[in-house]
Design an enzyme around this catalytic site. Sequence first.
Site, mmCIF file in Angstrom:
data_model
loop_
_atom_site.group_PDB
_atom_site.id
_atom_site.type_symbol
_atom_site.label_atom_id
_atom_site.label_comp_id
_atom_site.label_asym_id
_atom_site.label_seq_id
_atom_site.Cartn_x
_atom_site.Cartn_y
_atom_site.Cartn_z
ATOM 1 N N LYS A 83 -10.175 1.339 59.465
ATOM 2 C CA LYS A 83 -8.774 1.406 59.856
ATOM 3 C C LYS A 83 -8.523 2.644 60.694
ATOM 4 C CE LYS A 83 -5.554 0.190 56.963
ATOM 5 N NZ LYS A 83 -5.164 -1.149 57.445
ATOM 6 N N HIS A 126 0.751 -15.430 57.179
ATOM 7 C CA HIS A 126 -0.216 -14.664 57.977
ATOM 8 C C HIS A 126 -0.877 -13.560 57.183
ATOM 9 C CE1 HIS A 126 2.693 -11.450 58.002
ATOM 10 N NE2 HIS A 126 2.132 -10.794 59.001
ATOM 11 N N GLY A 127 -0.514 -13.388 55.924
ATOM 12 C CA GLY A 127 -1.104 -12.319 55.127
ATOM 13 C C GLY A 127 -0.385 -12.167 53.811
#
Length: 388
Positions: free
Chosen positions: A386, A316-317
């Site tokens: 972010k 996933h990353g």
Amino acid sequence: MQKITDRLLSWASMLEENTEQQARTTARMPFVFPHLALMPDAHLGLGATVGSVIPTLGAVMPAAVGVDIGCGMIAVRTQFRKADLPSDLQGLREQIERAIPLSAGASNRKIVATAEPRIAELETMAEAAGFDPAGAHGGWRNQLGTLGSGNHFIEVSLDEEDRVWLFLHSGSRGVGNKIAQRHITVAKRMMRRWWIELPDPDLAYLVEGTPEFDRYIAELRWAQHFALLNREEMMDRVVRQLSEVLGTAVDEQERINCHHNFTQRETHWGKSVWVSRKGAIQATAGQAGLIPGSMGTASYVVEGLGNKPSLESSPHGAGRLYSRSAARRTFTHDELRAAMVGIEYRDTDAFLDEIPAAYKPIDQVMADASELVSVRHTLRQVVNVKGD
């Protein structure tokens, strides 16, 4: 693929000893069938390893799903090209930051028109499931369409043909966290009631056929859907902001929305099992998926290869190499600035624990995942948003 034990398969070329040991412990749980699959981005987690795929017969471990239920990615490919973007991207970043509440605990001041039908859908789903989400988090309606903090982000990126993509990562926010924590506590209480001793208390489980299991699955499914709609709501706002900045409506060429912290029933090796993907995406043959790198690095639009031993899954990353506190002790603000050269972002040391060097190299993760997915597009960031 490396066979570590009969019950543990790994696709990770970079695997810390404590992470492997944690995965071995989880894989020995008696209801795991046929084996635990460890993804290339695996790293230490609460109870179960982040980056693990855990199929279970007749039981689910809430901590093996994760506390951000339904966390995942969404991406939109637009009709725009690099040349269509303004030379100074600060204005676009600030427009996005104004449209979407950032940081832990952040909420919308009001429920906007695009959120109203999504909230109504969630209210109907909760009523059918027989619970009130306000019992977990009273402000859940106002958190729909909010990003959160940590490794959650919004990006404007370019692919190999300089086409503009919008890309974001978030989950079920405060309400999903509270639901997860409550059921982890319930599972631990059930273990004490049944005098079951575990190698790790966070591997506490709920048994299928019990009221506690049924309640968890109902609320889990609701939280997963909240997470999906939360990403849809934010993406609609990002699309609107890009349209306003460029003066042209976005024509969505493609939209992909996928979880990477979730549980669902699937069939593997002829048995119906609950598959908990904690930091992994489903990757059936031909299925579109999203694998982000760390802040400042590449992200990938992928297609599943339907790899059977991985239980049709992929990473996933990038996966953390340093804890957040260790990253803050190790790296400097100047090193973060150097890593973000050429990317429009809010320059603050609040993001130091998200520096790319705190993560595994995404190129190595993708090389390890070559049996699991093929790469459709490689994306490079030009704007990064972010929360603190």
